[in-house]
Motif scaffolding. Sequence first.
Motif, PDB file in Angstrom:
ATOM      1  N   GLU A   1       7.691  34.067  -6.994  1.00 58.07           N
ATOM      2  CA  GLU A   1       7.991  32.642  -7.152  1.00 58.07           C
ATOM      3  C   GLU A   1       6.715  31.837  -7.370  1.00 58.07           C
ATOM      4  N   ASN A   2       5.679  32.155  -6.634  1.00 58.29           N
ATOM      5  CA  ASN A   2       4.402  31.468  -6.802  1.00 58.29           C
ATOM      6  C   ASN A   2       3.861  31.676  -8.224  1.00 58.29           C
ATOM      7  N   ASN A   3       3.969  32.895  -8.727  1.00 55.08           N
ATOM      8  CA  ASN A   3       3.506  33.171 -10.094  1.00 55.08           C
ATOM      9  C   ASN A   3       4.329  32.423 -11.137  1.00 55.08           C
ATOM     10  N   ILE A   4       5.631  32.318 -10.904  1.00 51.11           N
ATOM     11  CA  ILE A   4       6.494  31.571 -11.825  1.00 51.11           C
ATOM     12  C   ILE A   4       6.126  30.090 -11.805  1.00 51.11           C
ATOM     13  N   ARG A   5       5.961  29.537 -10.622  1.00 51.27           N
ATOM     14  CA  ARG A   5       5.651  28.105 -10.502  1.00 51.27           C
ATOM     15  C   ARG A   5       4.250  27.763 -11.012  1.00 51.27           C
ATOM     16  N   ASN A   6       3.353  28.719 -11.026  1.00 47.58           N
ATOM     17  CA  ASN A   6       2.005  28.505 -11.560  1.00 47.58           C
ATOM     18  C   ASN A   6       1.899  29.059 -12.979  1.00 47.58           C
ATOM     19  N   ASN A   7       2.933  28.811 -13.762  1.00 45.43           N
ATOM     20  CA  ASN A   7       3.023  29.324 -15.126  1.00 45.43           C
ATOM     21  C   ASN A   7       1.800  28.965 -15.970  1.00 45.43           C
ATOM     22  N   HIS A   8       1.224  27.810 -15.734  1.00 41.70           N
ATOM     23  CA  HIS A   8       0.059  27.393 -16.524  1.00 41.70           C
ATOM     24  C   HIS A   8      -1.115  28.348 -16.317  1.00 41.70           C
ATOM     25  N   LEU A   9      -1.108  29.093 -15.222  1.00 40.75           N
ATOM     26  CA  LEU A   9      -2.169  30.080 -14.955  1.00 40.75           C
ATOM     27  C   LEU A   9      -1.719  31.514 -15.248  1.00 40.75           C
ATOM     28  N   THR A  10      -0.419  31.791 -15.028  1.00 38.57           N
ATOM     29  CA  THR A  10       0.065  33.173 -15.104  1.00 38.57           C
ATOM     30  C   THR A  10       0.878  33.503 -16.346  1.00 38.57           C
ATOM     31  N   GLY A  11       1.597  32.533 -16.890  1.00 42.13           N
ATOM     32  CA  GLY A  11       2.470  32.784 -18.036  1.00 42.13           C
ATOM     33  C   GLY A  11       3.789  33.445 -17.659  1.00 42.13           C
ATOM     34  N   TRP A  12       4.058  33.618 -16.361  1.00 41.82           N
ATOM     35  CA  TRP A  12       5.279  34.302 -15.927  1.00 41.82           C
ATOM     36  C   TRP A  12       6.534  33.593 -16.411  1.00 41.82           C
TER      37      TRP A  12
END
Length: 70
Positions: A29-40
């Motif tokens: 969830e953290n990776n999804i919400r930080n899409n600008h960093l992860t692209g998830w």
Amino acid sequence: MNQQPLTDKEQKIVEEFEKARPGLGAIAENNIRNNHLTGWADTIADTPESELVVRDGSSSNSFMYRRIGG
């Protein structure tokens, strides 16, 4: 960090990671919400629903793990 509700596909990813190993859902969830960093979130949005399946597999180091995706 994006605080909008997760899409159905994003929620499915979070749930499957959590089922695979408790605690991984929060990381997903953290990776999804930080899409600008992860692209998830972009990757999930671009992946057809039919390809979002859980599979068991092995990696090159011979440990078994659950995988989400093709």
